[in-house]
Design an enzyme around this catalytic site. Structure first.
Site, PDB file in Angstrom:
ATOM      1  N   LEU B  72     -54.917  39.521 129.219  1.00 17.51           N
ATOM      2  CA  LEU B  72     -54.672  39.460 130.658  1.00 17.51           C
ATOM      3  C   LEU B  72     -54.035  38.149 131.100  1.00 17.51           C
ATOM      4  CD1 LEU B  72     -57.930  41.299 131.732  1.00 17.51           C
ATOM      5  CD2 LEU B  72     -55.666  42.254 131.366  1.00 17.51           C
ATOM      6  N   CYS B  73     -53.516  37.358 130.151  1.00 20.89           N
ATOM      7  CA  CYS B  73     -52.805  36.116 130.479  1.00 20.89           C
ATOM      8  C   CYS B  73     -51.394  36.403 130.973  1.00 20.89           C
ATOM      9  CB  CYS B  73     -52.682  35.229 129.227  1.00 20.89           C
ATOM     10  SG  CYS B  73     -54.030  34.065 129.033  1.00 20.89           S
ATOM     11  N   HIS B  74     -50.975  35.654 131.977  1.00 18.06           N
ATOM     12  CA  HIS B  74     -49.605  35.758 132.472  1.00 18.06           C
ATOM     13  C   HIS B  74     -48.651  35.037 131.523  1.00 18.06           C
ATOM     14  CE1 HIS B  74     -52.091  36.326 136.063  1.00 18.06           C
ATOM     15  NE2 HIS B  74     -51.081  36.965 136.593  1.00 18.06           N
ATOM     16  N   MET B 108     -55.679  28.424 128.780  1.00 21.18           N
ATOM     17  CA  MET B 108     -55.678  29.298 127.601  1.00 21.18           C
ATOM     18  C   MET B 108     -54.623  28.866 126.589  1.00 21.18           C
ATOM     19  SD  MET B 108     -58.262  31.030 128.198  1.00 21.18           S
ATOM     20  CE  MET B 108     -58.162  31.653 126.530  1.00 21.18           C
ATOM     21  N   GLU B 109     -53.498  28.339 127.086  1.00 21.19           N
ATOM     22  CA  GLU B 109     -52.440  27.889 126.186  1.00 21.19           C
ATOM     23  C   GLU B 109     -52.926  26.686 125.367  1.00 21.19           C
ATOM     24  OE1 GLU B 109     -51.973  29.039 129.169  1.00 21.19           O
ATOM     25  OE2 GLU B 109     -50.455  30.597 128.899  1.00 21.19           O
ATOM     26  N   ASP B 123     -56.440  27.299 106.527  1.00 23.39           N
ATOM     27  CA  ASP B 123     -55.587  27.987 105.552  1.00 23.39           C
ATOM     28  C   ASP B 123     -55.015  27.020 104.521  1.00 23.39           C
ATOM     29  OD1 ASP B 123     -54.174  30.294 104.526  1.00 23.39           O
ATOM     30  OD2 ASP B 123     -52.366  29.464 105.401  1.00 23.39           O
TER      31      ASP B 123
END
Lengths: 154, 154, 154, 154, 154, 154
Positions: B72-74, B108-109, B123
């Protein structure tokens, strides 16, 4: 200890796995999410539009993007991806399970699924509290492949 | 507390931000990585092919995929993304800084950049130890937007 | 009827197909596009820059993105994708054919290819008429796999 | 009628919109899904793991991929995407609403959201019936931009 | 000479490779980059933050996106991707090596890796000189598959 | 000369462009493709299924993926992308034109469009000759931005 496996003569490298045997590989990873009180309440008050199901789906779709996100990961044909989210004393616990049949393991896919699910929980609840924290992301177990099985200590 | 902002009548929703003013938004997030001893040594023994630079790049590229990963992120036109990795008593500390000028924040970014960088460290070093753990992913600060500035406690 | 195959204990799940045999799988899907008169004329007047070839390519490329678009679809190594567009009494008819050798079918890939091709036709001709409609998207046939062959009625 | 807008001298072209004014643009699209009886029953028997919410999320995420799927679409900063699914006499009706502030419309984004949601419904229920059909995908309305508002007939 | 292999009845087509035997396929490609004097100096003065490693990683990640970039390429499970960059009389020489086990070759993956690495070199050094040119991108060799081995002339 | 713009304290960085003014930016790039005789004939013999249109579309779509391919490129809202392919004494000449209104230039988008179009020409014609070479990829011109206009020498 000599050079890392992802490097060859000092240059990053997606290592050659063509000679490895094809075996069934599984991996399970977890993410623990600490929810401050307002976030716990927001979650409890939203039984209808289930934010945890959004996070589960995001985790499953995230697993499929692993080789796009982690530069030296091989693209793999995943055979199963499941993400569960359950209550935990700190808030929530995400567990992600991934399976493939191939020449390299799926640890990164399981860790990525758990991470993306946990980030989505943050996004869904951040209006209630910006202090939500992911407290642990770790590999719980893996099976298959030359390096053998692995089970994390409790 | 009423319904979560991402839901409308119980359905998930990418909320309408068109009426919000355009302001400069920044966010900073961190990830702490616990490295077991063999992973620390593997890192110390590889000055030439720098695995941390691979992780930094993965974090920067991951920030650009945020709206693809978090349902739901723009989508946002990011103006700056930086990822730093420095030694920490547990192993390593990733900090990610993101800036935009827009109608919604970049928390969020920043969290995604820090997470993808930390997963890439796993990794790069997992051949040395599968017991590497991401111990914390959290928002350090944000500025801009109606909800005001935020700074995490120490 | 019991639970849907995509759910396990109420949680969405990319189901485990590892135990299934690898067989040749094909699927064919169609999309019927209703073109209002101005859109038909725009198409007839553009023999040189062929908008239908743009739609065919979009459909083929769309098939390759199926597991990225449909949350619980397995990533598959597609062996063939073809998209044809021919005149139809309502306007145009898209047929998409997909083949793989694997453990799960390619119905969704064929349906996605037909849908994306039809959407692209809309985009190419929408300046002539916004009233273009996709009237049918359906599976025409599938072969391979445990559930057996399927052929839609006329 | 002269050449299509997406072509310039017979070559496909992502047309220049730089000179257009920035206005608020909205679009709404629908998809009608015909469910055969077994699919209706499977849906009715799964109140817990809600397959329609999976489809809603897929539609929202699909809208964000529009410019990746439709070759000549401009990338747009979407400000709102919502997808609703409700009962319909044939089975289900999807409506997708998209808003942006920009130089080109969001019709394709709304149509793509509705299409991907409908395809996901097919995927979720196909174990119950392969005869599910998408019967209509069409634009319901658009506002903003030089070509003016549009409202489909009933 | 008859029709091109990528076309069937005049329509583009991702050709059917299902009947081909699975063999080990390798391909190597090169890109030569001409650096004007200021770009050479900028490169020489940046031993710490290594711009060439950024380009190597971009090339490896680019190889994984080949079937997303080249419309009629089959998605392939790559087994190895390596990118090296070394000094050349004109400036720099990129060589990319790709391996898979499959039904179609990896020439396009090697060429894409070399191209994306070379484009990234341009991006990293363009502040020093916009006159940087990629002077050659070509296939050096391929092995495996029905059409046999190929080695470019010196 | 000091540090490269893409590095900050030795770490790669997507540089901060938030303080730059928004201006109209254009860039044009070219790729020259050398076709051996068999490839020229294959092209001449395929007037119906036009392989060059496939390449044009791939180039346009490739431009939209630039920030996904080039690690430190900013995501940009492209306003126009055009790709032309015309005969050249060596074989073919691709020119790509890109326009945006933003805080950073579109040189990489134009170069990426030209490169992907040229790689697609290789793919479409490689059955006729593996000796096809891309002989030049370079920036022809750019306008807008603080560093001023640039026009390559003939």
């Amino acid at each position: 200890m000599s050079e890392l496996t992802h490097f060859e003569n000092g240059a990053p490298n997606m290592v050659d796995v063509a000679a490895k045997p094809i075996t069934t590989r599984t991996a399970m990873a977890e993410a623990i999410i600490m929810l401050p009180e307002p976030a716990k309440q927001a979650l409890a008050n939203n039984p209808k539009g289930d934010p945890l199901m959004v996070a589960q789906l995001a985790g499953i779709m995230g697993a499929k993007k692993t080789s796009d996100l982690i530069p030296l990961c091989h693209p793999l044909a995943l055979k199963k991806v499941g993400v569960e989210i359950e209550p935990h004393e700190l808030g929530l616990r995400v567990t992600a399970t991934v399976k493939t049949e191939g020449q390299t393991g799926v640890e990164m896919e399981a860790l990525t699924a758990a991470s993306v699910a946990a980030l989505t929980v943050y996004d869904m609840l951040k209006a209630a509290s910006k202090g939500i924290e992911i407290r642990t992301i770790r590999l719980l177990s893996k099976t298959g492949g030359k390096s053998g099985d692995y089970h994390a200590e409790e």
